[in-house]
Write an enzyme that holds these catalytic residues in place. Sequence first.
Site, mmCIF file in Angstrom:
data_model
loop_
_atom_site.group_PDB
_atom_site.id
_atom_site.type_symbol
_atom_site.label_atom_id
_atom_site.label_comp_id
_atom_site.label_asym_id
_atom_site.label_seq_id
_atom_site.Cartn_x
_atom_site.Cartn_y
_atom_site.Cartn_z
ATOM 1 C CD GLU A 197 11.149 21.019 -57.855
ATOM 2 O OE1 GLU A 197 10.851 20.335 -58.856
ATOM 3 O OE2 GLU A 197 11.250 20.544 -56.722
ATOM 4 C CD GLU A 385 7.642 21.349 -53.759
ATOM 5 O OE1 GLU A 385 7.980 20.223 -54.187
ATOM 6 O OE2 GLU A 385 7.139 22.216 -54.480
HETATM 7 C C1 FCB Z 1 8.294 18.625 -56.899
HETATM 8 C C2 FCB Z 1 7.230 19.600 -57.380
HETATM 9 C C3 FCB Z 1 5.910 19.442 -56.667
HETATM 10 C C4 FCB Z 1 5.570 17.979 -56.455
HETATM 11 C C5 FCB Z 1 6.715 17.244 -55.818
HETATM 12 C C6 FCB Z 1 6.435 15.791 -55.514
HETATM 13 O O1 FCB Z 1 9.271 18.483 -57.854
HETATM 14 O O2 FCB Z 1 7.663 20.923 -57.176
HETATM 15 O O3 FCB Z 1 4.936 20.125 -57.393
HETATM 16 O O4 FCB Z 1 5.192 17.412 -57.643
HETATM 17 O O5 FCB Z 1 7.842 17.333 -56.666
#
Ligand code: FCB
Length: 474
Positions: A197, A385
């Site tokens: 990110e 994620e």
């Molecule tokens: C994302 C991050 C991860 C975690 C999630 C909830 O943005 O990459 O590390 O904090 O959010």
Amino acid sequence: MNRRRWIAATAGGLIYSGLRLKSNPLNSLLEKPGASSFGPDFTWGTATAAFQVEGATTADGKIPSIWDTFTARKKSIKDGSNATEACDFYRRYPKDLELARQIGGGAFRFSLAWTRIINADGSINQKGADHYSRLTDNCLSLGIEPWVTLYHWDLPQHLQDVGGWKNRSIVGHFTRYAEVCGTLLGDRVKNWMVLNEPLSFTSLGYLLGMHAPGKKGLASFLPAVHHAALCQADGARALRQTVQHANIGTCFSCSPVDPFRETEKDRAAAIRVDALVNRLFIEPALGMGYPVETLPVLTRMEKYFKKDDAKRLAFDFDFIGLQNYFRLVCRHNALVPHIAASEVPATERSVPVNEMGFEINPEGMGRMIHKFDAYPGVRNVIVTENGVCVPDTVENGRVKDVARIAYLETYLAAILKAKKNGAKVNGYFAWSLLDNFEWAEGYRPRFGLVHVNYQTQERIIKDSGYWFRDFLKR
Ligand code: FCB
């Protein structure tokens, strides 16, 4: 409970949301599929990040990262906590990998802490390198495929001391780090993610001052963006050179952005916010340059350009990591410089939200998959994620997190729908294996499929963990 959380950054202005937890009236979108509906080649796993789980922040010669510094500062973390212990994953990983194997599919995503691997003088810290070698071997011996992120936000503090992502010298340091990691683990690790990110760590850390290293303003943000985009491509090239048969990706946060009203002004505002939150990093990586036509303020980055940079920003990634947590709704706001837009918080829109105020919107996941998939240069999309924080409680040794199960069901249904509609989406990593240190939010938001008692380090598989395990068997 009110919690303020960054939703999207604007160039010079801020968009926040201060939202309130609501009951979660989720209904299943489609049928209730099992993993087999996604086909035999779909990758399933759980994800973590070094700083959020490892603890042991001074063990075996680890040097400080910007997050060690930031968490030591008063008032930077909401609950006043730090990550010196976190989940103690640095020492407890053999047992935690057992949990990953038990509930989390055939893959496990973790990140490497740069500060454990390379000393401040540039030499290798063998003890730190050996740690990740053992972690990798442990995964493989359990039949778990390691998916490794090079950079999940924990920049060495000594590099920050000379400007961090603002200083172009980061590109050389990062590329060398990528080479070292590729050489160290490349015989056993084939799946790599370069950055986690980049929009989050550049905007929260260099524009809004809410994350490490706590810098603010466009003069920090714009060079940080350009250097991160360069590192993304140069780091990937370094992996290509050092790792045979590598599967190389990089991970982007993303959110569908909708206008608040169906007016021309709100629609235009949503288009600008979309350029910032969804296009800023993927387009240069695909050789399309920065979205300057939509966001003219980005032309100010040109002063950080050197000859051939435009070409150098591009890399032929094997996959794009997609990370989606919420949808954004925006309205025109002339008072916000450069982007002339502001967010309409989810609480003002009567929609379901998670504990941090993120709108729960599974359809949005499907939209983002199609959006990324539609770029001609994207060969494969992996959801690296996705997950939800809800206020879990332990009762008689059990965590009945029905809201998380509903979340997973609906998001997975949306992913399957996108796949059936032809999108090249081929993997899903649940965030997270364990409850962990949620950056500036501290330990309150819990995203894990496994509950962690931070006093005793006891782990309890939540009902959602069992649900995920059973889903993967179906
Ligand atoms: C994302 C991050 C991860 C975690 C999630 C909830 O943005 O990459 O590390 O904090 O959010």
